[in-house]
Design an enzyme around this catalytic site. Structure first.
Site, PDB file in Angstrom:
ATOM      1  N   ARG A  97      -7.837   7.465   4.655  1.00  0.00           N
ATOM      2  CA  ARG A  97      -7.900   7.655   6.105  1.00  0.00           C
ATOM      3  C   ARG A  97      -7.995   9.148   6.378  1.00  0.00           C
ATOM      4  NH1 ARG A  97      -2.694   4.588   7.847  1.00  0.00           N
ATOM      5  NH2 ARG A  97      -2.125   5.434   5.811  1.00  0.00           N
TER       6      ARG A  97
ATOM      7  N   GLU B 158       7.461   1.044  11.832  1.00  0.00           N
ATOM      8  CA  GLU B 158       6.180   1.006  11.129  1.00  0.00           C
ATOM      9  C   GLU B 158       5.059   0.937  12.149  1.00  0.00           C
ATOM     10  OE1 GLU B 158       6.170   1.035   7.815  1.00  0.00           O
ATOM     11  OE2 GLU B 158       8.350   0.899   7.754  1.00  0.00           O
ATOM     12  N   GLY B 159       3.876   1.308  11.709  1.00  0.00           N
ATOM     13  CA  GLY B 159       2.705   1.033  12.532  1.00  0.00           C
ATOM     14  C   GLY B 159       2.112   2.224  13.248  1.00  0.00           C
TER      15      GLY B 159
ATOM     16  N   SER C 176      -2.406  -2.619   6.267  1.00  0.00           N
ATOM     17  CA  SER C 176      -3.659  -2.783   6.984  1.00  0.00           C
ATOM     18  C   SER C 176      -4.868  -2.388   6.138  1.00  0.00           C
ATOM     19  CB  SER C 176      -3.626  -1.967   8.278  1.00  0.00           C
ATOM     20  OG  SER C 176      -3.284  -0.646   7.992  1.00  0.00           O
TER      21      SER C 176
ATOM     22  N   LYS D 143      11.511  10.939  11.185  1.00  0.00           N
ATOM     23  CA  LYS D 143      10.975   9.574  11.263  1.00  0.00           C
ATOM     24  C   LYS D 143      12.043   8.552  11.639  1.00  0.00           C
ATOM     25  CE  LYS D 143       7.454  10.234   7.717  1.00  0.00           C
ATOM     26  NZ  LYS D 143       6.751   9.562   6.606  1.00  0.00           N
TER      27      LYS D 143
ATOM     28  N   GLU E  93       4.608   7.136   2.398  1.00  0.00           N
ATOM     29  CA  GLU E  93       5.495   5.971   2.531  1.00  0.00           C
ATOM     30  C   GLU E  93       4.946   4.826   1.700  1.00  0.00           C
ATOM     31  OE1 GLU E  93       5.613   3.707   6.110  1.00  0.00           O
ATOM     32  OE2 GLU E  93       3.473   3.892   6.479  1.00  0.00           O
TER      33      GLU E  93
ATOM     34  N   ASN F  43       4.295   0.824   2.014  1.00  0.00           N
ATOM     35  CA  ASN F  43       4.213  -0.279   2.975  1.00  0.00           C
ATOM     36  C   ASN F  43       4.346  -1.603   2.236  1.00  0.00           C
ATOM     37  OD1 ASN F  43       3.234   1.214   5.556  1.00  0.00           O
ATOM     38  ND2 ASN F  43       1.878   1.950   3.940  1.00  0.00           N
TER      39      ASN F  43
ATOM     40  N   ARG G  28       0.864  -1.189   0.000  1.00  0.00           N
ATOM     41  CA  ARG G  28       0.000   0.000   0.000  1.00  0.00           C
ATOM     42  C   ARG G  28       0.893   1.228   0.000  1.00  0.00           C
ATOM     43  NH1 ARG G  28      -2.777   0.655   5.038  1.00  0.00           N
ATOM     44  NH2 ARG G  28      -1.302   2.345   5.317  1.00  0.00           N
TER      45      ARG G  28
ATOM     46  N   LYS H 109      11.887   3.167   5.644  1.00  0.00           N
ATOM     47  CA  LYS H 109      11.916   4.607   5.401  1.00  0.00           C
ATOM     48  C   LYS H 109      13.295   5.055   4.920  1.00  0.00           C
ATOM     49  CE  LYS H 109       7.916   5.459   8.174  1.00  0.00           C
ATOM     50  NZ  LYS H 109       7.492   4.092   8.505  1.00  0.00           N
TER      51      LYS H 109
HETATM   52  P1  ADP Z   1       4.102   4.593   9.855  1.00  0.00           P
HETATM   53  O1  ADP Z   1       5.032   3.572   9.313  1.00  0.00           O
HETATM   54  O2  ADP Z   1       4.147   4.742  11.314  1.00  0.00           O
HETATM   55  O3  ADP Z   1       2.726   4.440   9.290  1.00  0.00           O
HETATM   56  P2  ADP Z   1       4.207   7.047   8.269  1.00  0.00           P
HETATM   57  O4  ADP Z   1       5.380   7.515   7.496  1.00  0.00           O
HETATM   58  O5  ADP Z   1       3.080   6.539   7.461  1.00  0.00           O
HETATM   59  O6  ADP Z   1       4.716   5.977   9.325  1.00  0.00           O
HETATM   60  O7  ADP Z   1       3.705   8.227   9.191  1.00  0.00           O
HETATM   61  C1  ADP Z   1       2.586   8.098  10.046  1.00  0.00           C
HETATM   62  C2  ADP Z   1       1.590   9.232   9.821  1.00  0.00           C
HETATM   63  O8  ADP Z   1       2.230  10.490  10.022  1.00  0.00           O
HETATM   64  C3  ADP Z   1       1.049   9.298   8.407  1.00  0.00           C
HETATM   65  O9  ADP Z   1      -0.067   8.452   8.265  1.00  0.00           O
HETATM   66  C4  ADP Z   1       0.703  10.755   8.251  1.00  0.00           C
HETATM   67  O10 ADP Z   1      -0.568  11.035   8.829  1.00  0.00           O
HETATM   68  C5  ADP Z   1       1.761  11.449   9.092  1.00  0.00           C
HETATM   69  N1  ADP Z   1       2.885  11.862   8.228  1.00  0.00           N
HETATM   70  C6  ADP Z   1       3.947  11.110   7.871  1.00  0.00           C
HETATM   71  N2  ADP Z   1       4.784  11.773   7.060  1.00  0.00           N
HETATM   72  C7  ADP Z   1       4.264  12.997   6.895  1.00  0.00           C
HETATM   73  C8  ADP Z   1       4.667  14.169   6.159  1.00  0.00           C
HETATM   74  N3  ADP Z   1       5.803  14.192   5.456  1.00  0.00           N
HETATM   75  N4  ADP Z   1       3.862  15.259   6.222  1.00  0.00           N
HETATM   76  C9  ADP Z   1       2.732  15.248   6.950  1.00  0.00           C
HETATM   77  N5  ADP Z   1       2.291  14.191   7.658  1.00  0.00           N
HETATM   78  C10 ADP Z   1       3.041  13.071   7.637  1.00  0.00           C
HETATM   79 MG    MG Z   2       1.993   4.803   7.446  1.00  0.00          MG
END
Ligand code: ADP
Ligand code: MG
Length: 458
Positions: free
Chosen positions: A434, A351-352, A155, A347, A148, A150, A132, A293
């Site tokens: 979402r 994950e998660g 999920s 970051k 990102e 996945n 995803r 990442k």
């Molecule tokens: P995880 O692996 O924990 O899902 P993500 O990279 O998807 O990590 O980050 C989690 C959440 O943080 C995302 O679903 C989004 O809502 C927010 N987020 C992540 N990166 C950004 C970004 N560059 N700008 C704004 N919001 C972000």
């Molecule tokens: Mg994510």
């Protein structure tokens, strides 16, 4: 000048009408299994069918421009192909993560398994990817930017389809009053397309007696946890994995993506055991690592995509979705991020949900890392903060609705199946929107930040 009329003018709906929508949504959710465990119910999660609650949802689909939707669908197979190519480049994976390895024990353990596979020249002939790719629409640059990719335990393909069908159903009944057309909510085949890819992987493995094993976190039923695989699993001379005497053709991980899933050496042993077998792994260790990442950040460097892809158009399409991504050994960017931390997200390699660092915490953490030395730097990446458009939505939780300002993140599923040189499936496979209140930084639904949603094309 008159500002453009919003597609969904929430002001014009009276409470009575919204209550009717809510009622219909709750009934539909109960009837169609759009439900989650109710944490307030004592026996929820232990007795199947007991203690359930409708899933947290957006009452109506969130408007999303059709051109960006098409763009996200178009790049899905290209990202699938990219993951596959990366997975074959063991040196790239090891080199990209070599500094992360020193700073992060979890990534280091995954890399250890990956090195063992390289040393023993282990090849994955049948490769199954259920991915995803997540995006936000950046208001500033008016572009679709990837959050990102996945590659493990993606999920909600099941909920994605259900919430789409709920919205389509509400619009078929109330579309006239809402001024919305149910046909503008795109069809969502996530569940059946993922199931189909798993079934075809099973076919390719070509042992009619072998099963598909779903690896879960402990305390779930009819499935195996990593610890159980360690005690009951065995790899035979011909590569066959058996668990409790049963041959396994496909291993699907609904677990294994966070350090919490490896409380002891048993779980690591099980992960290694599975990797050594000929079973189709979704994901293999290489696919898993290709979704980190750090790799995402490496891919955004000039010239790196060219290492994996030949087609210039494809490269341009991928690059167009890349937000700014940096490692912490770039002093220029660190300086900028300390000055304007609100423009960045920091970051770790996790994950998660719930792990990222935002706002003033970015500055504090960068300053701390400057004091404490270089090594830990490699545990993080920096990303340009994306600012999506804020819109009014009705969020539905616990049987009640409230109106709030929210932002959305579109996830597009992608399925990939290949046996040696033959690509059997490579397609975009449905979606999940979402939506979360705009005051919240994080986005997870299970983590309690967001609600499930679908899209209304405009
Ligand atoms: P995880 O692996 O924990 O899902 P993500 O990279 O998807 O990590 O980050 C989690 C959440 O943080 C995302 O679903 C989004 O809502 C927010 N987020 C992540 N990166 C950004 C970004 N560059 N700008 C704004 N919001 C972000
Ligand atoms: Mg994510």
């Amino acid at each position: 000048m008159e500002s453009p009329k919003p597609i969904l003018d929430f002001e014009k709906f009276d409470d009575g009408f919204v209550q009717k929508l809510v009622y219909d949504a709750l009934v539909w959710s109960s009837l169609h299994g759009l439900v989650v465990g109710d944490k307030t119910h004592q026996r929820s999660g232990t007795v199947p069918g007991v203690g359930m609650m409708h899933a947290p949802i957006a009452l109506l689909p969130t408007p999303f421009p059709e051109s960006y939707w098409n763009q996200a669908c178009e790049v899905a197979p290209i990202f699938n192909e990219l993951v596959d190519r990366i997975s074959l480049d063991g040196k790239f994976i090891q080199d990209s993560l070599s500094r992360t390895r020193k700073a992060d024990v979890f990534t280091s353990r995954l890399l250890e398994i990956h090195s063992k596979m390289l040393e023993s020249n282990k090849r994955e002939e049948i490769r199954l990817g259920l991915h995803r790719s997540d995006y936000m629409l950046d208001e500033e640059t008016k572009s679709l930017l990837q959050i990102e990719m996945n590659t493990i335990s993606c999920s909600f393909p099941g909920f994605g389809r259900l919430v789409t069908e709920l919205h389509q159903s509400l619009l078929r009944s109330h579309g006239d009053h809402l001024g919305l057309d149910s046909k503008r909510v795109p069809r969502n085949g996530s569940t059946s397309q993922f199931a189909d890819a798993m079934a075809k992987a099973w076919l390719e493995y070509n042992n009619p007696r072998a099963v598909v094993m779903v690896v879960v976190q402990p305390d779930e039923r009819n499935m195996k946890s990593l610890a159980e695989v360690e005690t009951e699993g065995r790899v035979h001379e011909d590569g066959t994995l058996t668990v409790a005497g049963q041959a396994v053709s496909v291993v699907y991980y609904r677990s294994g993506y966070t350090p919490r899933d490896y409380p002891s050496e048993s779980e690591w042993n099980a992960r290694l055991l599975i990797e050594q077998s000929s079973a189709v792994k979704c994901p293999s260790i290489a696919y898993h690592l290709a979704g980190t990442k750090k790799i995402q950040q490496e891919l955004a460097k000039p010239g790196v995509l060219e290492r994996f892809m030949d087609n210039k158009d494809d490269i341009a399409k991928l690059r167009k979705c890349f937000a700014g991504l940096w490692s912490l050994d770039d002093p220029e960017i660190i300086k900028k991020a300390i000055e304007k931390p609100e423009l960045f997200v920091m970051k770790p390699q996790r994950e998660g949900g719930g792990n990222n660092i935002y706002g003033d915490d970015v500055r504090e953490n960068l300053l701390r890392l400057q004091r404490e030395g270089e090594e830990e730097n490699a545990a993080y990446i920096l990303m340009q903060r994306i600012f999506p458009k804020v819109s009014n939505v009705f969020l539905l939780r616990d049987g009640v609705y409230h109106k709030d300002q929210a932002i959305s993140e579109l996830g597009v599923y992608g399925a990939y199946l290949r046996n040696k040189e033959r690509v059997i499936i490579n397609e975009h496979s449905g979606y999940l929107m979402r939506t979360k209140v705009s005051s919240s930084d994080e986005g997870g639904v299970a983590a309690g930040y967001a609600v499930l949603d679908s899209i209304y094309l405009n």
